[in-house]
Design an enzyme around this catalytic site. Structure first.
Site, mmCIF file in Angstrom:
data_model
loop_
_atom_site.group_PDB
_atom_site.id
_atom_site.type_symbol
_atom_site.label_atom_id
_atom_site.label_comp_id
_atom_site.label_asym_id
_atom_site.label_seq_id
_atom_site.Cartn_x
_atom_site.Cartn_y
_atom_site.Cartn_z
ATOM 1 N N ALA A 68 0.862 -1.186 0.000
ATOM 2 C CA ALA A 68 0.000 0.000 0.000
ATOM 3 C C ALA A 68 0.893 1.228 0.000
ATOM 4 O O ALA A 68 2.039 1.167 0.456
ATOM 5 C CB ALA A 68 -0.876 -0.010 1.250
ATOM 6 N N GLY A 112 0.504 -5.096 0.578
ATOM 7 C CA GLY A 112 -0.631 -5.135 -0.352
ATOM 8 C C GLY A 112 -0.263 -5.730 -1.700
ATOM 9 O O GLY A 112 -1.137 -6.217 -2.417
ATOM 10 N N GLU A 115 -0.672 -9.297 -1.132
ATOM 11 C CA GLU A 115 -2.117 -9.557 -1.022
ATOM 12 C C GLU A 115 -2.752 -9.561 -2.410
ATOM 13 O O GLU A 115 -3.618 -10.391 -2.696
ATOM 14 C CB GLU A 115 -2.767 -8.505 -0.117
ATOM 15 C CG GLU A 115 -2.356 -8.704 1.341
ATOM 16 C CD GLU A 115 -2.858 -7.605 2.261
ATOM 17 O OE1 GLU A 115 -2.776 -6.420 1.875
ATOM 18 O OE2 GLU A 115 -3.326 -7.930 3.357
ATOM 19 N N GLU A 135 3.814 -5.270 7.299
ATOM 20 C CA GLU A 135 2.953 -4.270 7.955
ATOM 21 C C GLU A 135 3.275 -4.110 9.437
ATOM 22 O O GLU A 135 3.156 -3.023 10.002
ATOM 23 C CB GLU A 135 1.472 -4.667 7.801
ATOM 24 C CG GLU A 135 0.924 -4.548 6.391
ATOM 25 C CD GLU A 135 1.121 -5.785 5.538
ATOM 26 O OE1 GLU A 135 1.923 -6.672 5.906
ATOM 27 O OE2 GLU A 135 0.467 -5.862 4.479
HETATM 28 N N1 COA Z 1 4.512 3.263 -0.106
HETATM 29 C C1 COA Z 1 4.903 4.492 -0.491
HETATM 30 N N2 COA Z 1 6.095 4.751 -1.052
HETATM 31 C C2 COA Z 1 6.926 3.709 -1.228
HETATM 32 C C3 COA Z 1 6.586 2.398 -0.852
HETATM 33 C C4 COA Z 1 5.314 2.195 -0.265
HETATM 34 N N3 COA Z 1 4.889 0.994 0.102
HETATM 35 N N4 COA Z 1 7.625 1.584 -1.147
HETATM 36 C C5 COA Z 1 8.570 2.362 -1.703
HETATM 37 N N5 COA Z 1 8.158 3.654 -1.744
HETATM 38 C C6 COA Z 1 8.854 4.814 -2.272
HETATM 39 C C7 COA Z 1 9.939 5.296 -1.316
HETATM 40 O O1 COA Z 1 9.389 6.096 -0.288
HETATM 41 C C8 COA Z 1 10.822 6.052 -2.274
HETATM 42 O O2 COA Z 1 10.212 7.303 -2.525
HETATM 43 P P1 COA Z 1 11.120 8.649 -2.654
HETATM 44 O O3 COA Z 1 12.063 8.387 -3.798
HETATM 45 O O4 COA Z 1 10.133 9.718 -2.939
HETATM 46 O O5 COA Z 1 11.838 8.777 -1.342
HETATM 47 C C9 COA Z 1 10.746 5.229 -3.555
HETATM 48 O O6 COA Z 1 9.557 4.476 -3.440
HETATM 49 C C10 COA Z 1 11.898 4.273 -3.714
HETATM 50 O O7 COA Z 1 11.997 3.515 -2.529
HETATM 51 P P2 COA Z 1 13.405 3.080 -1.904
HETATM 52 O O8 COA Z 1 13.177 2.617 -0.507
HETATM 53 O O9 COA Z 1 14.414 4.167 -2.109
HETATM 54 O O10 COA Z 1 13.767 1.882 -2.906
HETATM 55 P P3 COA Z 1 14.592 0.577 -2.642
HETATM 56 O O11 COA Z 1 14.614 -0.127 -3.952
HETATM 57 O O12 COA Z 1 15.882 0.859 -1.973
HETATM 58 O O13 COA Z 1 13.717 -0.276 -1.560
HETATM 59 C C11 COA Z 1 11.705 -1.359 -0.721
HETATM 60 C C12 COA Z 1 12.500 -0.821 -1.936
HETATM 61 C C13 COA Z 1 10.408 -1.895 -1.312
HETATM 62 C C14 COA Z 1 12.458 -2.480 -0.003
HETATM 63 C C15 COA Z 1 11.440 -0.221 0.283
HETATM 64 O O14 COA Z 1 11.004 0.925 -0.418
HETATM 65 C C16 COA Z 1 10.382 -0.550 1.308
HETATM 66 O O15 COA Z 1 10.678 -1.194 2.322
HETATM 67 N N6 COA Z 1 9.117 -0.119 1.067
HETATM 68 C C17 COA Z 1 8.025 -0.332 1.993
HETATM 69 C C18 COA Z 1 7.513 -1.765 1.960
HETATM 70 C C19 COA Z 1 6.365 -1.958 2.940
HETATM 71 O O16 COA Z 1 6.486 -1.791 4.131
HETATM 72 N N7 COA Z 1 5.205 -2.342 2.387
HETATM 73 C C20 COA Z 1 4.033 -2.611 3.153
HETATM 74 C C21 COA Z 1 3.158 -1.413 3.211
HETATM 75 S S1 COA Z 1 1.703 -1.690 4.226
#
Ligand code: COA
Length: 261
Positions: A68, A112, A115, A135
């Site tokens: 999400a 998500g 999911e 989450e």
């Molecule tokens: N929601 C909103 N923004 C997200 C996102 C999410 N679930 N996942 C990644 N992004 C955004 C980051 O904030 C970043 O935005 P910015 O460039 O404006 O700062 C961009 O995507 C790139 O993310 P980044 O973390 O730099 O990329 P990465 O390749 O190093 O890492 C992930 C990727 C997916 C491991 C990491 O972004 C992450 O842990 N995301 C959250 C995952 C999560 O908790 N999902 C469950 C949500 S309920």
């Protein structure tokens, strides 16, 4: 003809439609607009008889869907969040879609995203993909079916482990626990997924619909209810021209041409 969407790309290749979540700069995180457009595109594809199978994937080579959109959580009230999730749900739209839906998982498949993949009928993963329900690290729990569908797919023990720890697992581990159907090298992901999608698209759309409904009944009813439902759906197939064509083609030693009638 496909409408245009801001957060999605929709491509038709023969009888297969590919829906790509197109927010690679946000790792294809699902914001409200993406969910609404996803549900809208499914309504469009549901009515289109030329489309027999739908594939969901993510843009770029990093993420399928990283969950999400967390930015939308900030400051949101419980009432608003509940409305967002109980309105027209993309996951329910996939689950109840009358044609097979395949998740082509090309990278991060988290929260998500996992999911959404679990709401699909098949999950084909690149060897670079990773999976998890993180989450818990945000002080929340999965809310798009994660606690239920993951438990059905991999059993309570592994589901509990993934949901309580928020740990991320690699594609081979996801395969070993039964979360994905197969893992293929990243370079082969699209070709392999298209091959499977095309093979399914050749079958009777009516039989596919009945098969999907029957299999889904298994995890949502008692065995007796499920067996009765299976007989009804099986018998319903006998009212289709596709069943006559399938049987005739077998007896005539030729490939069946199913029309979805
Ligand atoms: N929601 C909103 N923004 C997200 C996102 C999410 N679930 N996942 C990644 N992004 C955004 C980051 O904030 C970043 O935005 P910015 O460039 O404006 O700062 C961009 O995507 C790139 O993310 P980044 O973390 O730099 O990329 P990465 O390749 O190093 O890492 C992930 C990727 C997916 C491991 C990491 O972004 C992450 O842990 N995301 C959250 C995952 C999560 O908790 N999902 C469950 C949500 S309920």
């Amino acid at each position: 003809m496909t409408k245009s969407y801001e957060t999605l790309l929709v491509e038709r290749r023969g009888r297969v439609a590919i829906v790509t979540i197109n927010r690679p700069e946000k790792r294809n995180a699902l914001n409200i607009q993406t969910r609404q457009e996803g549900a809208a595109v499914l309504e469009e594809l549901r009515e289109d008889e030329a489309v027999r199978v739908v594939i969901f994937t993510g843009a770029g080579d990093k993420a399928f869907i990283a969950g999400a959109d967390i930015a939308e959580f900030a400051g949101r009230t419980a009432i608003t969040q509940r409305e967002v999730m109980t309105g027209r749900s993309l996951f329910t739209a996939i689950d109840t879609f009358p044609k097979p839906v395949i998740a082509m998982i090309n990278g991060y498949c988290l929260g998500g995203g996992n999911e959404l993949a679990m709401a699909c009928d098949l999950r084909i993963a690149s060897d670079t993909a990773s999976f998890g329900q993180p989450e818990i690290n945000l002080g929340i729990i999965p809310g798009g079916g994660g606690t239920q569908r993951l438990t059905h797919l991999v059993g309570e023990s592994k589901a509990m482990e993934l949901i309580l720890t928020g740990d991320i697992i690699d594609a081979q581990t996801a395969y070993r626990i039964g979360l994905v159907n197969m893992v293929v090298p990243a370079a082969d992901l699209e070709a392999k997924t298209m091959e499977i999608a095309n093979r399914i698209a050749d079958k009777s759309p009516i039989a596919l619909r009945m098969a999907k409904e029957a299999v889904k009944t298994a995890s949502r009813s008692t065995l007796d209810e499920g067996l009765r439902r299976e007989i009804d759906l099986f018998a319903l197939c006998f009212s289709s021209a596709d069943k006559d064509e399938g049987v005739k083609a077998f007896l005539e030693k030729r490939k069946a041409e199913f029309k979805g009638k």
